[in-house]
Design a protein around this motif. Structure first.
Motif, PDB file in Angstrom:
ATOM      1  N   THR A  93       3.616  -4.623  13.229  1.00  0.00           N
ATOM      2  CA  THR A  93       3.670  -6.014  12.785  1.00  0.00           C
ATOM      3  C   THR A  93       4.929  -6.212  11.958  1.00  0.00           C
ATOM      4  N   ILE A 129       3.324  -7.691  16.607  1.00  0.00           N
ATOM      5  CA  ILE A 129       2.572  -8.847  16.103  1.00  0.00           C
ATOM      6  C   ILE A 129       3.463  -9.462  15.033  1.00  0.00           C
ATOM      7  N   HIS A 148       7.220  -9.698   9.800  1.00  0.00           N
ATOM      8  CA  HIS A 148       7.463 -11.136   9.654  1.00  0.00           C
ATOM      9  C   HIS A 148       8.880 -11.475  10.140  1.00  0.00           C
ATOM     10  N   ASP A 175       1.937  -1.341  10.041  1.00  0.00           N
ATOM     11  CA  ASP A 175       1.804  -2.692   9.484  1.00  0.00           C
ATOM     12  C   ASP A 175       2.997  -2.966   8.573  1.00  0.00           C
ATOM     13  N   GLU A 176       3.820  -3.919   8.936  1.00  0.00           N
ATOM     14  CA  GLU A 176       5.034  -4.285   8.175  1.00  0.00           C
ATOM     15  C   GLU A 176       5.764  -3.029   7.687  1.00  0.00           C
ATOM     16  N   LYS A 205      -1.741 -11.075  10.229  1.00  0.00           N
ATOM     17  CA  LYS A 205      -1.339  -9.846  10.937  1.00  0.00           C
ATOM     18  C   LYS A 205      -2.173  -8.633  10.511  1.00  0.00           C
TER      19      LYS A 205
END
Ligand code: ADP
Length: 275
Positions: free
Chosen positions: A182, A34, A184, A154-155, A42
């Motif tokens: 996820t 994601i 960016h 997550d990140e 996200k």
């Protein structure tokens, strides 16, 4: 295989900030990414899929299960890395690793995972003494340590230095054939996943198998140099996305005018978002 489905999903915090707006997609894949900029939704989306948040409207299923109704089922099958506040803060990292080994009944594998990730380099620190990068590594270790559950990260790379990043990537590539993550950074999801959901300001801009797009390239330039490249679709500072001729890029490479190039993928989808 993981199947993530959302249909007209919306969610807002305190009835004010619309974090997800009318989001619909269906992705079936072993490794799912994601991707989206900060604040694109996200974490909110993952939290809904893990059953931590209830959709305001719309439907969501993960492998056919409605997460907020059957969170127990979800957490039996998936291991999220972002359950902040649950690490035992006074415990020494060495003891935490042993404890995880006892809980999973896989002590040897758990210790070897901790070594491969580099967690053993701060075994003697207590959790509250860790740097943000070390703590992030411990969260990743925690999410990866149960062989029976699919990691949900997550990140995972935000606070990691390049060495820790390389170790985590190696562990994911070599030991895991299924996870959700996820980021960016478009290149992270390209490197580690096969299907991707691209979020922008709470909306889905694109989803599906990661494309390798013919004729479009990401060109890596030294940000201080001015290079004459035609048909630039988007400018990300040290990376330009261009719709240009391979021969030209090769000659620029030979002259040392650019540092490298690759076929554009997820970053081009990002570029389209900005247009
Ligand atoms: P991302 O993970 O892509 O950075 P988030 O899902 O964390 O995005 O955030 C999406 C939006 O929701 C942002 O505008 C953010 O400010 C807002 N948001 C996230 N968490 C909360 C919260 N607990 N309370 C209020 N707003 C929040």
């Amino acid at each position: 295989m993981i199947t993530l489905e959302a249909e007209k999903l919306s969610f807002s915090y305190n009835g004010k900030t619309m974090a997800l707006k009318d989001v619909s997609f269906r992705v079936k894949e072993k490794r799912i990414g994601i991707v989206g900029q900060n604040g694109s939704g996200k974490t909110t989306l993952l939290s809904i899929f893990m059953g931590f948040l209830k959709p305001e409207s719309g439907k969501v299923t993960l492998n056919g299960v409605v997460p907020y109704r059957e969170r127990g089922e979800i957490l039996k099958a998936f291991a999220p890395s972002f359950e902040k506040g649950r690490l035992p803060y006074r415990m020494k990292v060495r003891d935490l690793v042993s404890l995880v080994g006892e809980i999973t009944g896989e002590s040897k594998e758990v210790v070897s995972l901790a070594q491969d990730l580099g967690v053993q380099s701060f075994y003697d620190k207590r959790v509250y003494e860790l740097s943000s990068g070390q703590e992030q590594l411990l969260w990743i270790f925690n999410a990866l340590s149960d062989p029976g559950r699919i990691p949900v990260l997550d990140e995972p790379f935000v606070h990691l230095d390049i060495h820790a990043y390389r170790r985590v990537v190696k562990v994911l590539k070599e030991r895991f054939d299924s996870y959700i993550l996820t980021s960016h950074v478009p290149e992270d999801v390209e490197l580690l996943t096969e299907s991707v959901i691209v979020l922008e300001k709470g909306e889905v801009r694109w989803y599906g198998k990661i494309p390798e797009l013919e004729g479009a390239y990401e060109v890596f330039v030294a940000s201080t140099e001015k290079v004459d490249i035609p048909n630039v679709v988007a400018d990300f500072g040290n990376v330009l996305v261009c719709d240009c001729d391979l021969g030209l890029l090769e000659s620029l490479m030979r002259r040392g005018a650019i540092r490298g190039y690759k076929k554009a993928g997820v970053r081009l989808l990002y570029a389209k978002i900005r247009d």
